[in-house]
Write a protein that holds these residues in place. Structure first.
Motif, PDB file in Angstrom:
ATOM      1  N   ASN A   8       0.812  -1.221   0.000  1.00  0.00           N
ATOM      2  CA  ASN A   8       0.000   0.000   0.000  1.00  0.00           C
ATOM      3  C   ASN A   8       0.843   1.267   0.000  1.00  0.00           C
ATOM      4  OD1 ASN A   8      -2.596  -1.146  -0.082  1.00  0.00           O
ATOM      5  ND2 ASN A   8      -2.422  -1.676   2.085  1.00  0.00           N
ATOM      6  N   TYR A  41       4.909   3.707  -4.059  1.00  0.00           N
ATOM      7  CA  TYR A  41       4.473   4.750  -4.988  1.00  0.00           C
ATOM      8  C   TYR A  41       5.691   5.420  -5.600  1.00  0.00           C
ATOM      9  CZ  TYR A  41       5.533   7.975  -1.163  1.00  0.00           C
ATOM     10  OH  TYR A  41       6.166   8.675  -0.171  1.00  0.00           O
ATOM     11  N   TYR A  48       1.413   2.663  -7.461  1.00  0.00           N
ATOM     12  CA  TYR A  48       1.348   1.333  -8.062  1.00  0.00           C
ATOM     13  C   TYR A  48       1.154   0.246  -7.011  1.00  0.00           C
ATOM     14  CZ  TYR A  48       6.319   0.969  -6.840  1.00  0.00           C
ATOM     15  OH  TYR A  48       7.516   0.947  -6.175  1.00  0.00           O
ATOM     16  N   ALA A  73      -0.937   0.349  -4.440  1.00  0.00           N
ATOM     17  CA  ALA A  73      -2.381   0.215  -4.234  1.00  0.00           C
ATOM     18  C   ALA A  73      -2.997  -0.589  -5.379  1.00  0.00           C
ATOM     19  CB  ALA A  73      -3.030   1.594  -4.136  1.00  0.00           C
ATOM     20  N   PHE A  74      -2.470  -0.413  -6.585  1.00  0.00           N
ATOM     21  CA  PHE A  74      -2.953  -1.171  -7.737  1.00  0.00           C
ATOM     22  C   PHE A  74      -2.616  -2.653  -7.575  1.00  0.00           C
ATOM     23  CE2 PHE A  74      -2.345  -2.857 -12.078  1.00  0.00           C
ATOM     24  CZ  PHE A  74      -3.651  -2.713 -12.525  1.00  0.00           C
ATOM     25  N   ALA A 127      -5.031  -4.075  -5.225  1.00  0.00           N
ATOM     26  CA  ALA A 127      -6.346  -4.264  -5.856  1.00  0.00           C
ATOM     27  C   ALA A 127      -6.357  -5.550  -6.678  1.00  0.00           C
ATOM     28  CB  ALA A 127      -6.691  -3.057  -6.730  1.00  0.00           C
ATOM     29  N   ILE A 128      -5.262  -5.838  -7.356  1.00  0.00           N
ATOM     30  CA  ILE A 128      -5.169  -7.081  -8.138  1.00  0.00           C
ATOM     31  C   ILE A 128      -5.182  -8.288  -7.208  1.00  0.00           C
ATOM     32  CG2 ILE A 128      -3.646  -8.456  -9.616  1.00  0.00           C
ATOM     33  CD1 ILE A 128      -2.786  -5.794 -10.929  1.00  0.00           C
TER      34      ILE A 128
END
Length: 144
Positions: free
Chosen positions: A53, A56, A82, A84-85, A88-89
């Motif tokens: 998280n 970045y 990136y 956080a992305f 999410a994945i």
């Protein structure tokens, strides 16, 4: 218009959908907790203590090294988050796997119920006299 609304709400599909949405919201909270509290620490342990998280890249602005993503955003820096992305994945993959397991289990239960229903012997009504038997009985009665 009020009658149409009552008819719409009273339909079974609308109620099923409402129940699905409520259960989905509760399920999302469970999955978020599972991912954030159980899986992320394990993944972070294997990744050398990295917290996804807080991964970045600063696009513009001044941010000191080691600053959390939230602090960087509060400082007004434009960040490319990136991490956080990636989270999410991971969340999506976990949710998809859990839903797959649920659907698989429900399908097995349905198949077992269908097989049980097929295997259940069909009770046939006791066979009564055939048409020929009735006609012979009538004939014999008439002879007497």
């Amino acid at each position: 218009m009020l009658k149409e609304f009552k008819d719409f709400i009273a339909k079974g599909n609308v109620m099923d959908m409402a129940v699905g949405i409520i259960i989905g919201a509760a399920f999302t909270a469970i999955v978020k907790s599972m991912v954030g509290d159980l899986i992320n620490p394990i993944v972070g342990l294997f990744m050398g203590g990295v917290d996804f998280n807080n991964l970045y890249f600063v696009i513009s602005g001044e941010v000191a090294d080691g600053t959390s993503l939230e602090a960087a955003r509060e400082a007004g820096a434009a960040v490319f988050a990136y991490g956080a992305f990636i989270m999410a994945i991971i969340n999506f993959l976990i949710i998809a796997f859990v839903v797959f397991m649920l659907v698989r289990y429900v399908n097995k239960v349905k198949e077992a119920a269908a097989a049980e229903e097929e295997a259940a012997p069909v009770e046939e009504e006791p066979a009564g006299p055939s048409e020929l038997d009735v006609l012979l009985e009538i004939r014999d009665s008439l002879k007497k």
